[in-house]
Design a protein around this motif. Structure first.
Motif, mmCIF file in Angstrom:
data_model
loop_
_atom_site.group_PDB
_atom_site.id
_atom_site.type_symbol
_atom_site.label_atom_id
_atom_site.label_comp_id
_atom_site.label_asym_id
_atom_site.label_seq_id
_atom_site.Cartn_x
_atom_site.Cartn_y
_atom_site.Cartn_z
ATOM 1 N N TYR A 15 0.867 -1.172 0.000
ATOM 2 C CA TYR A 15 0.000 0.000 0.000
ATOM 3 C C TYR A 15 0.903 1.220 0.000
ATOM 4 O O TYR A 15 2.134 1.068 -0.005
ATOM 5 N N GLU A 16 0.333 2.425 0.009
ATOM 6 C CA GLU A 16 1.156 3.631 0.008
ATOM 7 C C GLU A 16 0.651 4.612 1.050
ATOM 8 O O GLU A 16 -0.536 4.633 1.386
ATOM 9 N N GLY A 17 1.580 5.410 1.572
ATOM 10 C CA GLY A 17 1.239 6.411 2.576
ATOM 11 C C GLY A 17 1.893 6.108 3.902
ATOM 12 O O GLY A 17 2.985 5.533 3.962
ATOM 13 N N LYS A 18 1.228 6.490 4.970
ATOM 14 C CA LYS A 18 1.751 6.217 6.303
ATOM 15 C C LYS A 18 1.680 4.718 6.606
ATOM 16 O O LYS A 18 0.842 4.008 6.038
ATOM 17 N N PRO A 19 2.536 4.230 7.511
ATOM 18 C CA PRO A 19 2.424 2.830 7.928
ATOM 19 C C PRO A 19 1.014 2.525 8.449
ATOM 20 O O PRO A 19 0.384 3.368 9.096
ATOM 21 N N ASP A 20 0.541 1.335 8.159
ATOM 22 C CA ASP A 20 -0.809 0.918 8.514
ATOM 23 C C ASP A 20 -1.040 1.050 10.024
ATOM 24 O O ASP A 20 -0.404 0.349 10.809
ATOM 25 N N PRO A 21 -1.954 1.928 10.449
ATOM 26 C CA PRO A 21 -2.174 2.125 11.891
ATOM 27 C C PRO A 21 -2.817 0.925 12.568
ATOM 28 O O PRO A 21 -2.827 0.846 13.805
ATOM 29 N N ASN A 22 -3.339 -0.015 11.785
ATOM 30 C CA ASN A 22 -3.870 -1.246 12.362
ATOM 31 C C ASN A 22 -2.766 -2.245 12.679
ATOM 32 O O ASN A 22 -3.016 -3.262 13.337
ATOM 33 N N LYS A 23 -1.547 -1.924 12.231
ATOM 34 C CA LYS A 23 -0.411 -2.813 12.473
ATOM 35 C C LYS A 23 0.723 -2.134 13.227
ATOM 36 O O LYS A 23 1.469 -2.809 13.956
ATOM 37 N N TRP A 24 0.860 -0.820 13.048
ATOM 38 C CA TRP A 24 2.016 -0.108 13.584
ATOM 39 C C TRP A 24 1.603 1.124 14.386
ATOM 40 O O TRP A 24 0.723 1.870 13.975
ATOM 41 N N HIS A 25 2.313 1.320 15.491
ATOM 42 C CA HIS A 25 2.189 2.538 16.296
ATOM 43 C C HIS A 25 3.461 3.352 16.083
ATOM 44 O O HIS A 25 4.573 2.831 16.217
#
Length: 249
Positions: A15-25
């Protein structure tokens, strides 16, 4: 590793953009983190982004909230954690004096208030820019830690870690913790060999509890040392993260 394993968690960065907030803090702050580190960890997309199938963590020379450098620190804290398994991270490392990238783990107990190093720490990979291509593997506990100069640690010269992607792996079981690069085993620490036979002896072996995963670039500090400002920006690129667990765990 013996037995049957299944993939239980992954990020392919498709995917593109910020790191997936459902996986990464995205952890933030710039207080030195007990190591006199010089960076401020931001949640800005300029310091951590996903593009073209890769996660990129960027360390930069810039003034930010009373710090002179920025970087990013991603963790699964508060989202996912695991007890035992095989953790594979395919990554290409930054280079240059003062860089200190790491792929590592802390126990959930740390965020629950248990102080370091009683909480335990597993360093899947550390690289210090002043020693290019020297990869460190370490475990920290109350009994064995770098403050006491007793940490369980080992290091090896592995050519080309900043030019090509390598797979950094830890195999973590109730009996041992083994470190590998590109499926070549480099070091195994055994619970029994380090006088940690008592399963309740967390002072010696706090590795029988859930841990979460961390990816970051630190700068300077007690291990990173002097920072060469001419090297920036520097990147830690991650192609994928895959976590496997034994089917009966």
């Amino acid at each position: 590793m013996e037995g049957s394993y299944s993939l239980v968690w992954e990020d392919q960065f498709d995917y593109e953009g910020k790191p997936d907030p459902n996986k990464w803090h995205l952890e933030t702050g710039g207080h030195g983190f007990g190591n006199a580190e010089k960076q401020y960890y931001t949640d800005c997309i300029e310091n951590a982004y996903v593009k073209e199938g890769k996660l990129t963590i960027v360390a930069k020379k810039e003034d930010y909230k009373n710090n002179n450098y920025t970087s990013a620190k991603l963790s699964t804290n508060g989202i996912d954690s695991w007890q035992y398994g095989r953790f594979e991270i395919k990554a290409k490392l930054p280079k240059g004096q003062g860089t200190w990238p790491a792929i590592w783990m802390l126990s959930d107990a740390f965020k629950g208030g248990r102080r370091w190093p009683l909480c335990g720490e597993i360093d899947i990979m550390e690289h210090v820019g002043r020693d290019q291509d020297k990869i460190h593997f370490s475990l920290h506990s109350e009994k064995y830690n770098h403050n006491k100069k007793t940490q369980l640690t080992d290091f090896h010269h592995i050519e080309g870690v900043s030019e090509t992607f390598k797979i950094y792996t830890v195999e973590w079981t109730p009996e041992y913790i083994r470190f590998l690069v590109d499926n070549t085993p480099y070091k195994t620490f055994y619970k029994a060999e380090n006088n940690c036979n008592n399963d309740t002896d967390e002072v010696c072996w706090p590795f029988d509890q859930p841990f979460y995963l961390i990816l970051n670039i630190a700068l300077g500090g007690f291990l990173g040392g002097r920072i060469d400002d001419a090297i920036f920006p520097q990147k830690l690129e991650v192609d994928y993260v895959r976590i496997y667990q034994k089917n009966d765990e």
